[in-house]
Design a protein around this motif. Structure first.
Motif, PDB file in Angstrom:
ATOM      1  N   ARG A  16      -4.617 -42.999  28.236  1.00 31.58           N
ATOM      2  CA  ARG A  16      -4.974 -41.747  28.916  1.00 31.58           C
ATOM      3  C   ARG A  16      -6.463 -41.697  29.257  1.00 31.58           C
ATOM      4  O   ARG A  16      -7.061 -40.624  29.272  1.00 31.58           O
ATOM      5  CB  ARG A  16      -4.611 -40.541  28.029  1.00 31.58           C
ATOM      6  N   GLN A  19      -7.271 -39.453  32.393  1.00 27.56           N
ATOM      7  CA  GLN A  19      -7.135 -38.024  32.130  1.00 27.56           C
ATOM      8  C   GLN A  19      -8.247 -37.519  31.205  1.00 27.56           C
ATOM      9  O   GLN A  19      -8.802 -36.431  31.414  1.00 27.56           O
ATOM     10  CB  GLN A  19      -5.761 -37.736  31.512  1.00 27.56           C
ATOM     11  N   VAL A  39      -3.291 -29.267  33.207  1.00 30.98           N
ATOM     12  CA  VAL A  39      -2.725 -30.531  32.747  1.00 30.98           C
ATOM     13  C   VAL A  39      -1.204 -30.430  32.880  1.00 30.98           C
ATOM     14  O   VAL A  39      -0.575 -29.572  32.258  1.00 30.98           O
ATOM     15  CB  VAL A  39      -3.113 -30.819  31.289  1.00 30.98           C
ATOM     16  N   ARG A  47       0.740 -33.532  26.755  1.00 29.28           N
ATOM     17  CA  ARG A  47      -0.118 -32.438  27.205  1.00 29.28           C
ATOM     18  C   ARG A  47      -0.825 -31.771  26.027  1.00 29.28           C
ATOM     19  O   ARG A  47      -2.044 -31.553  26.056  1.00 29.28           O
ATOM     20  CB  ARG A  47       0.713 -31.382  27.958  1.00 29.28           C
ATOM     21  N   VAL A 147      -4.530 -32.272  36.592  1.00 25.59           N
ATOM     22  CA  VAL A 147      -4.596 -33.588  35.961  1.00 25.59           C
ATOM     23  C   VAL A 147      -3.157 -33.967  35.608  1.00 25.59           C
ATOM     24  O   VAL A 147      -2.527 -33.315  34.770  1.00 25.59           O
ATOM     25  CB  VAL A 147      -5.470 -33.572  34.694  1.00 25.59           C
ATOM     26  N   LEU A 149      -0.063 -36.246  34.140  1.00 28.52           N
ATOM     27  CA  LEU A 149       0.281 -37.232  33.127  1.00 28.52           C
ATOM     28  C   LEU A 149       1.524 -37.984  33.592  1.00 28.52           C
ATOM     29  O   LEU A 149       2.559 -37.365  33.860  1.00 28.52           O
ATOM     30  CB  LEU A 149       0.568 -36.558  31.779  1.00 28.52           C
TER      31      LEU A 149
END
Length: 485
Positions: A16, A19, A39, A47, A147, A149
């Motif tokens: 990650r 992020q 997120v 998250r 952002v 994921l």
């Protein structure tokens, strides 16, 4: 199973870096000006972990955690929320974390969204929100910078697995865990937690299925249920149709026709089931929620939905067989019902927003309903001449209260037909689909030598599809299951 745990109590964040860099930029700027980020990711992608990391990393001032009241509401007005945030940031910058904001009720989301819009950069308030991307983004949050994921890359998932197990997983077990988790870190950890030390080290067979309904439901936060029987059947039919697809989406026409087989259109009258016009989506009207980006053009009978992010491309090799041909023209359903929020329609293709939710819907359905849906799909596909996909769905429809000898003979016949059609080069099918067919044929085969042969053929097709991670467990299964069942 034993009482021993196979998972370390704490593991690092893996894969990650992009992020965390975006979150770090927000934190570093807070002494000078405020900002906000959303997120977004499907359940299990981390998250909450990212928000906790941000809270631990922030040193310039206090951290506030916003959450809904006991019934899902915040019970504050926009002015009260703004006063609280501005007062907290008067002496030092403040970081505000609001996890799982999609679960808040509409008034609470509205208050939070309006507060975000009215905060100025001079307020030195950093706001981090997280929402699940397995449903449409609530309009209150649709304009926030996002952002995203995504599932972990293979290297990140492998590092997480080694970290969680101290690297003691046997190679074959390791491959199966990584393949089943599909890059979802929470699912990977949940699968490891299911295993005893002996299973993790390869000394005992793994449970089947490895990602069972309980594990999937735990990570997904529950199985989604539509507002009506028709919506629930639509969710299950899309999930079941995806079992034979190379990509993440399915032919909407195939789903429509299967639903018509599953629930024949009732005659006219006041008791007609909603949503059953000439097309499956005829009874589904446009959703109220909007999302970032341009809206897709509506397909016939279905409402348009936003299409966030790039489409997942199919794997290598030719595409699996297409849907069953021309469709009836759409007509109005008796009552409009929104497309379930977990689904997206783009053109003539339907997909789940979350692959994890798709798997959960399929796994948690009752065996009887799941078999009925596969039977309906098989009827449509076989009628349209799609032999391999039709046979696969037919195999998944087998079971139930049938006498043992008759059931065994029927399973053996389907297994032989699946293997024969998978081997037929004249049948249009991708390597991935052929691998699925060979593996399913092997599962239904009683003779040990023939079963091992079919698992080996499935592994070869998986390699041709560019999936060595799928091929190695199939070879290991072939070696283990060469004896009689």
């Amino acid at each position: 199973m034993t009482g021993e745990t196979t998972v370390r109590t704490a593991v690092r964040i893996h894969g990650r870096s992009t992020q965390r860099k975006a979150l770090r930029a927000l934190l570093d700027a807070l002494p000078h000006h405020g900002g906000h980020l959303l997120v977004a990711g499907e359940p299990g992608l981390g998250r909450t972990t990212l928000l906790r990391w941000a809270a631990r990393s922030f040193r310039a001032g206090p951290v506030l955690h916003l959450g809904p009241g006991p019934d899902g509401g915040a019970h504050v007005t926009v002015e009260q929320l703004l006063d609280t945030l501005r007062a907290a940031s008067a002496a030092a910058p403040v970081l505000v974390c609001a996890d799982d904001a999609h679960l808040w009720d509409a008034p609470a989301r509205t208050a939070l969204g309006r507060a975000v819009r009215r905060l100025s950069t001079a307020d030195r308030v950093g706001l981090l929100l997280s929402v699940a991307s397995d449903r449409a983004v609530a309009p209150e949050f649709a304009r926030l910078p996002v952002v995203h994921l995504d599932p972990l890359a293979p290297s990140g998932a492998a590092a997480l697995l080694d970290d969680a197990t101290d690297g003691v997983a046997a190679p074959a077990v390791r491959e199966q865990l990584l393949a089943e988790a599909e890059g979802n870190p929470a699912l990977l950890v949940a699968l490891v937690r299911r295993l005893s030390p002996a299973e993790l080290r390869g000394h005992r067979p793994l449970p089947r299925p490895l990602a069972d309904a309980a594990a999937l439901t735990e990570v997904a936060g529950g199985a989604p249920y539509g507002p009506s029987a028709h919506a629930r059947d639509l969710l299950l039919t899309v999930a079941a149709a995806g079992q034979t697809e190379d990509g993440t989406d399915v032919d909407a026409g195939l789903v429509h026709d299967a639903l018509r087989h599953l629930r024949p259109e009732p005659g006219p009258g006041p008791h007609a089931e909603p949503g059953f016009g000439p097309r499956v989506g005829a009874g589904f009207g446009p959703r109220a929620e909007s999302g970032p980006g341009p809206r897709a053009e509506p397909g016939p009978g279905f409402p348009a939905e936003p299409e966030p992010g790039p489409r997942t491309e199919p794997g290598p090799g030719p595409r699996a067989e297409s849907g069953p041909g021309p469709r009836a023209e759409p007509g109005p359903g008796p009552r409009a019902e929104p497309l379930p929020e977990h689904l997206v329609l783009a053109g003539d293709r339907l997909r789940f927003r979350s692959p994890l939710v798709r798997r959960t819907v399929h796994a948690t359905a009752t065996p009887e309903r799941r078999r009925a849906v596969h039977r309906a799909l098989a009827d449509v596909l076989e009628t349209g001449g799609h032999r391999l996909t039709g046979l696969l769905h037919r195999s998944w429809s087998l079971g139930g209260p049938e006498p043992a000898p008759a059931s065994a003979d029927r399973l053996a016949a389907v297994a032989d037909r699946l293997a024969a059609v998978a081997a037929d080069g004249a049948v249009p099918a991708s390597h991935r689909l052929r691998a699925t067919a060979y593996a399913r044929s092997a599962e239904l085969t009683a003779d040990g030598a023939r079963r091992a042969e079919r698992y080996t053929a499935a592994a070869e097709q998986a390699l041709l599809a560019g999936r060595p991670d799928r091929a190695r467990p199939l070879l290991a299964t072939a070696a283990r299951r060469s004896g009689p069942i």
